[in-house]
Enzyme design. Structure first.
Site, PDB file in Angstrom:
ATOM      1  N   ASP A   1       0.861  -1.194   0.000  1.00 38.49           N
ATOM      2  CA  ASP A   1       0.000   0.000   0.000  1.00 38.49           C
ATOM      3  C   ASP A   1       0.894   1.239   0.000  1.00 38.49           C
ATOM      4  O   ASP A   1       0.996   1.969   0.988  1.00 38.49           O
ATOM      5  CB  ASP A   1      -0.932  -0.004   1.199  1.00 38.49           C
ATOM      6  CG  ASP A   1      -2.073   0.998   1.044  1.00 38.49           C
ATOM      7  OD1 ASP A   1      -2.153   1.640  -0.023  1.00 38.49           O
ATOM      8  OD2 ASP A   1      -2.863   1.149   1.986  1.00 38.49           O
TER       9      ASP A   1
ATOM     10  N   CYS B   1       0.459   4.910   1.736  1.00 35.30           N
ATOM     11  CA  CYS B   1      -0.590   4.882   2.755  1.00 35.30           C
ATOM     12  C   CYS B   1      -0.264   5.921   3.825  1.00 35.30           C
ATOM     13  O   CYS B   1       0.897   6.118   4.190  1.00 35.30           O
ATOM     14  CB  CYS B   1      -0.666   3.490   3.382  1.00 35.30           C
ATOM     15  SG  CYS B   1      -1.997   3.331   4.583  1.00 35.30           S
TER      16      CYS B   1
ATOM     17  N   ASN C   1      -7.346  -1.887   7.888  1.00 39.15           N
ATOM     18  CA  ASN C   1      -7.265  -0.923   8.995  1.00 39.15           C
ATOM     19  C   ASN C   1      -7.534   0.517   8.556  1.00 39.15           C
ATOM     20  O   ASN C   1      -7.316   1.448   9.320  1.00 39.15           O
ATOM     21  CB  ASN C   1      -5.896  -1.012   9.690  1.00 39.15           C
ATOM     22  CG  ASN C   1      -4.748  -0.658   8.760  1.00 39.15           C
ATOM     23  OD1 ASN C   1      -4.933  -0.470   7.552  1.00 39.15           O
ATOM     24  ND2 ASN C   1      -3.552  -0.559   9.301  1.00 39.15           N
TER      25      ASN C   1
ATOM     26  N   PHE D   1      -9.737   3.804   7.748  1.00 41.49           N
ATOM     27  CA  PHE D   1     -10.936   4.305   8.417  1.00 41.49           C
ATOM     28  C   PHE D   1     -11.143   5.799   8.166  1.00 41.49           C
ATOM     29  O   PHE D   1     -10.234   6.517   7.753  1.00 41.49           O
ATOM     30  CB  PHE D   1     -10.852   4.055   9.930  1.00 41.49           C
ATOM     31  CG  PHE D   1      -9.720   4.788  10.614  1.00 41.49           C
ATOM     32  CD1 PHE D   1      -9.802   6.143  10.910  1.00 41.49           C
ATOM     33  CD2 PHE D   1      -8.568   4.106  10.988  1.00 41.49           C
ATOM     34  CE1 PHE D   1      -8.761   6.817  11.543  1.00 41.49           C
ATOM     35  CE2 PHE D   1      -7.524   4.774  11.628  1.00 41.49           C
ATOM     36  CZ  PHE D   1      -7.626   6.126  11.900  1.00 41.49           C
TER      37      PHE D   1
ATOM     38  N   ASN E   1       4.319   4.670   4.357  1.00 46.34           N
ATOM     39  CA  ASN E   1       4.826   3.545   3.555  1.00 46.34           C
ATOM     40  C   ASN E   1       5.557   4.101   2.338  1.00 46.34           C
ATOM     41  O   ASN E   1       4.917   4.370   1.312  1.00 46.34           O
ATOM     42  CB  ASN E   1       3.687   2.640   3.066  1.00 46.34           C
ATOM     43  CG  ASN E   1       3.133   1.722   4.126  1.00 46.34           C
ATOM     44  OD1 ASN E   1       3.649   1.651   5.222  1.00 46.34           O
ATOM     45  ND2 ASN E   1       2.068   1.011   3.799  1.00 46.34           N
TER      46      ASN E   1
ATOM     47  N   SER F   1      -6.020   8.537  19.333  1.00 45.27           N
ATOM     48  CA  SER F   1      -4.923   8.795  18.412  1.00 45.27           C
ATOM     49  C   SER F   1      -4.217  10.051  18.902  1.00 45.27           C
ATOM     50  O   SER F   1      -4.734  10.764  19.773  1.00 45.27           O
ATOM     51  CB  SER F   1      -5.445   8.990  16.990  1.00 45.27           C
ATOM     52  OG  SER F   1      -6.036   7.806  16.497  1.00 45.27           O
TER      53      SER F   1
ATOM     54  N   HIS G   1       3.643   4.624  13.478  1.00 50.40           N
ATOM     55  CA  HIS G   1       2.492   5.205  12.765  1.00 50.40           C
ATOM     56  C   HIS G   1       1.185   4.884  13.471  1.00 50.40           C
ATOM     57  O   HIS G   1       0.133   5.389  13.081  1.00 50.40           O
ATOM     58  CB  HIS G   1       2.442   4.719  11.319  1.00 50.40           C
ATOM     59  CG  HIS G   1       1.839   3.353  11.130  1.00 50.40           C
ATOM     60  ND1 HIS G   1       2.258   2.245  11.810  1.00 50.40           N
ATOM     61  CD2 HIS G   1       0.835   2.930  10.314  1.00 50.40           C
ATOM     62  CE1 HIS G   1       1.553   1.192  11.423  1.00 50.40           C
ATOM     63  NE2 HIS G   1       0.685   1.571  10.525  1.00 50.40           N
ATOM     64  N   GLY G   2       1.237   3.998  14.475  1.00 50.54           N
ATOM     65  CA  GLY G   2       0.003   3.652  15.164  1.00 50.54           C
ATOM     66  C   GLY G   2       0.265   2.810  16.398  1.00 50.54           C
ATOM     67  O   GLY G   2       1.395   2.748  16.900  1.00 50.54           O
TER      68      GLY G   2
ATOM     69  N   GLY H   1      -0.318  -0.547  16.495  1.00 50.98           N
ATOM     70  CA  GLY H   1       0.249  -1.824  16.068  1.00 50.98           C
ATOM     71  C   GLY H   1      -0.575  -3.004  16.553  1.00 50.98           C
ATOM     72  O   GLY H   1      -1.174  -2.978  17.636  1.00 50.98           O
TER      73      GLY H   1
END
EC number: 6.5.1.8
Length: 391
Positions: A73, A76, A151, A153, A262, A300, A317-318, A320
């Site tokens: 991706d 992304c 994932n 959204f 990415n 977040s 980035h998140g 995980g």
């Protein structure tokens, strides 16, 4: 901060976490053994197993690009919109969510009509006819302004700064996957002719950035990054329009940020120019806006990068994954996960057992992930989910 340093491979692996699954660790060790890998491998606190390279990892290579180290991706990322709205009630949110679902295709769905070519990164006439992006150009027009699944959204959030935020997490859709798969296969073929300088089992086939094939990949990768941004921008425009219509307000946007996680880019680190691959990782140079995603039921964060060279100026980035998609569907309780979200008052997208791979219980504790990287970022705004739309 760095929790652990592994020195088994040709170069060290530096981890910003105490927890890493066996598959992701094996992939990190493979990266550390690559002959062109530079300095060290950086593993973020949201790390989990991916294809070839873990998600939540940063690796720098000398004169080489690896399609699987960028991912399927390409480009992304996250588009975050700060509005001037101090609040939004549940009835208004429900109306907005309903309209968004009818205006923006979710999951595998596309638009019935092609979208405006002027929104694309560059005209078809400027692309080589040998490019995947040239051949997929018309198909990509139908996917422009669509969310995708997994994932990805659309989320409405209440910020600790006193404002409502809107966040979109999406990528380059099928276009990026087609480019990634094509160049992965091409790299494998070229590496096979060389007698596999990198073990075939690593799934880390490479292209020299000095070769025609490497240059082609980089050009197509950058097109996909542009396409992914255009995709998020179009969704953002439509979501803002819907929100303004439902609330009978105009000009609700204060600021917008778009951050990718990415990609590969040529950067100078430790006095040398190298190709830094961030797979599920965000650039966090000093002063950069960084966006770190929670799960469907957790906060977040908006953060400021500190420019820590040890992570190649990067952060997570998140949150995980803590459970694979298969394990989440098999082990989590749908009733319990829905109960958690309902208790928080979140308009969510958890409806059946097949949705459990995106349940809060499938993800790591975001507060711990943030704590583990306070040497990489400075969190400035916490964003609590109010409504979540998923494919």
């Amino acid at each position: 901060m760095i929790k652990r340093i592994i020195k088994k491979g040709r170069i060290p692996i530096k981890l910003w976490t105490d927890e890493i699954e066996e598959g992701a660790l094996r992939q990190a060790e493979n990266l550390s053994n690559l002959p062109f890998a530079y300095s060290h491998i950086a593993i973020m606190p949201d790390v989990h197993e991916g294809f070839g390279m873990p998600i939540g990892a940063i690796a720098a290579f000398e004169d080489v690009v690896i399609p699987h180290a960028v991912g399927v991706d390409i480009g992304c990322g996250i588009h975050a919109i700060k509005t001037n709205l101090p609040q939004i009630n549940k009835k208004q949110l429900q109306a907005i969510v309903k309209l968004i679902k009818s205006a923006i295709p979710l999951g595998f769905k596309k638009h019935k009509l092609p979208q405006d070519k002027n929104l694309m990164p560059s005209p078809l006439s400027k692309l080589s006819k040998n490019f995947v992006t040239y051949k997929e150009y018309d198909n990509a027009l139908y996917s422009l302004g669509t969310l995708g699944g997994g994932n990805h959204f659309i989320e409405f959030q209440e910020g600790s700064d006193g404002f409502i935020w809107i966040m979109i997490h999406s990528g380059s859709r099928n276009l990026g996957k087609q480019v990634a798969d094509y160049y992965h296969r091409l790299a494998k073929k070229l590496n096979e002719r060389m007698g596999y300088p990198v073990p075939e089992s690593y799934e880390l086939f490479f292209l020299s950035t000095k070769s025609q094939e490497g240059q082609m990949y980089l050009e197509e990768m950058n097109f996909c990054i542009g396409y992914a941004k255009a995709n998020r921008n179009l969704m953002a425009k439509r979501i803002i329009g819907i929100t303004e219509t439902v609330l009978s307000k105009r000009d609700i946007v204060i600021e917008e940020h778009d951050v990718i996680h990415n990609y590969a880019s040529l950067e100078k680190h430790f006095s040398k120019k190298v190709w830094v691959h961030r797979k599920g990782a965000t650039k966090a140079s000093e002063g950069d806006i960084c966006i770190i995603l929670g799960s469907q039921g957790s906060e977040s964060y908006i953060a400021i990068g500190l420019g820590n060279e040890e992570s190649f100026k990067s952060c997570s980035h998140g949150a995980g994954r803590i459970l694979s998609r298969h394990k989440a569907r098999k082990s989590l309780s749908l009733a319990n996960e829905i109960k958690k979200l309902n208790k928080l008052g979140i308009i969510h997208s958890l409806n059946s057992k097949r949705d459990l791979d995106e349940a809060p219980g499938a993800y790591k504790d975001i507060s711990k992930v943030i704590q583990n990287q306070l040497d990489l970022i400075k969190p400035i705004i916490q964003l609590r989910p109010l409504a979540v739309i998923k494919g």
